[in-house]
Design a protein around this motif. Structure first.
Motif, short mmCIF file in Angstrom:
data_model
loop_
_atom_site.label_atom_id
_atom_site.label_comp_id
_atom_site.label_asym_id
_atom_site.label_seq_id
_atom_site.Cartn_x
_atom_site.Cartn_y
_atom_site.Cartn_z
N THR A 129 28.25 28.21 36.52
CA THR A 129 29.01 27.99 37.75
C THR A 129 29.28 26.51 38.03
N HIS A 187 32.49 30.02 34.74
CA HIS A 187 32.37 31.37 35.28
C HIS A 187 33.79 31.91 35.31
N LEU A 197 36.80 34.28 39.32
CA LEU A 197 36.61 33.57 40.58
C LEU A 197 37.14 34.42 41.74
N LYS A 209 35.72 30.07 44.11
CA LYS A 209 34.32 30.02 43.75
C LYS A 209 34.00 31.18 42.81
N PRO A 210 32.87 31.13 42.07
CA PRO A 210 32.50 32.24 41.18
C PRO A 210 32.46 33.57 41.92
N TRP A 265 29.45 38.71 37.05
CA TRP A 265 28.80 37.59 36.36
C TRP A 265 29.51 37.40 35.03
N SER A 304 38.90 28.19 35.06
CA SER A 304 37.57 28.74 34.83
C SER A 304 37.42 29.09 33.36
#
Length: 215
Positions: free
Chosen positions: A37, A58, A61, A69-70, A75, A136
């Motif tokens: 991340t 990551h 997002l 953000k992640p 995951w 990402s």
């Protein structure tokens, strides 16, 4: 899985990048034990020429106000090779991730650091996505090599051969993925340098607790 890696600025990695004709090496993010991340440096050719840019480690997002953000439900620091056929990024958005070492542990215990030769720089093979101006990435993981299963029984990161033709094709726009099939297996040698392993006190630590040995 690969969940920690090093980009050691004392290992000649900028020279390594320049030797492969990759632009903007000055944008490299250096540091040991790069974590999921966080921002890491990747190489893409999405603007026509291979160049270093920075990405969130990551792949998937989600919106966070005006930023990204992640994604908390997915995951995605690694992409398993068995599922690559389901990922459009494998055909359209492949990247390379410069590194000098990575860390694995068996069920969270007995962590070890892997490197080639005397920390010879190399590229992980990865995938990337764009989210507006944000990029990402993930690292592709293969089945473990028979000689590395005692350190991590499930997987081994996909590492690019030190070959300009492969790198050009990997970063290129072509969607024919069949030429990559021979590389979807773990390789203990890159550019003539064998793989070494050395125990560390903790996965996130840089303190060694044993001698370095060839795998």
């Amino acid at each position: 899985m690969c969940s920690l890696f090093d980009v050691d600025d004392h290992a000649g990695i900028e020279r390594f990048i320049e030797e492969h004709g990759i632009h903007h090496p000055q944008q490299m993010i250096f540091g040991r034990r790069r974590r999921p991340t966080s921002k890491v440096s990747i190489v893409t050719a999405r603007h026509g020429e291979p160049a270093v840019e920075n990405a969130i480690w990551h792949l998937y997002l989600q919106r966070d106000g005006d930023d990204w953000k992640p994604h908390k439900k997915y995951w995605s620091i690694n992409s398993n090779w068995k599922k690559l056929g389901q990922r459009p990024e494998y055909r359209k958005s492949r990247c390379l991730i410069p590194a000098t070492a990575w860390v694995e542990s068996q069920h969270g215990e007995h962590p070890v650091e892997f490197c080639f030769g005397n920390h010879k720089p190399f590229f992980f093979c990865g995938l990337y996505k764009t989210w507006g101006e944000t990029v990402s990435c993930s690292i592709i993981t293969l089945d473990a090599h028979p000689d590395t299963r005692k350190y991590h029984e499930k997987s081994f990161p996909m590492i690019a051969p030190d070959d300009d033709a492969f790198i050009e094709h990997w970063l290129g726009p072509g969607e024919d993925i069949m030429p990559f099939e021979p590389y979807l297996h773990a390789d203990k040698e890159i550019g003539g340098e064998p793989l070494y392993v050395q125990p560390v006190r903790r996965a996130t630590a840089t303190e060694y607790v044993g001698s370095r040995q060839e795998v």
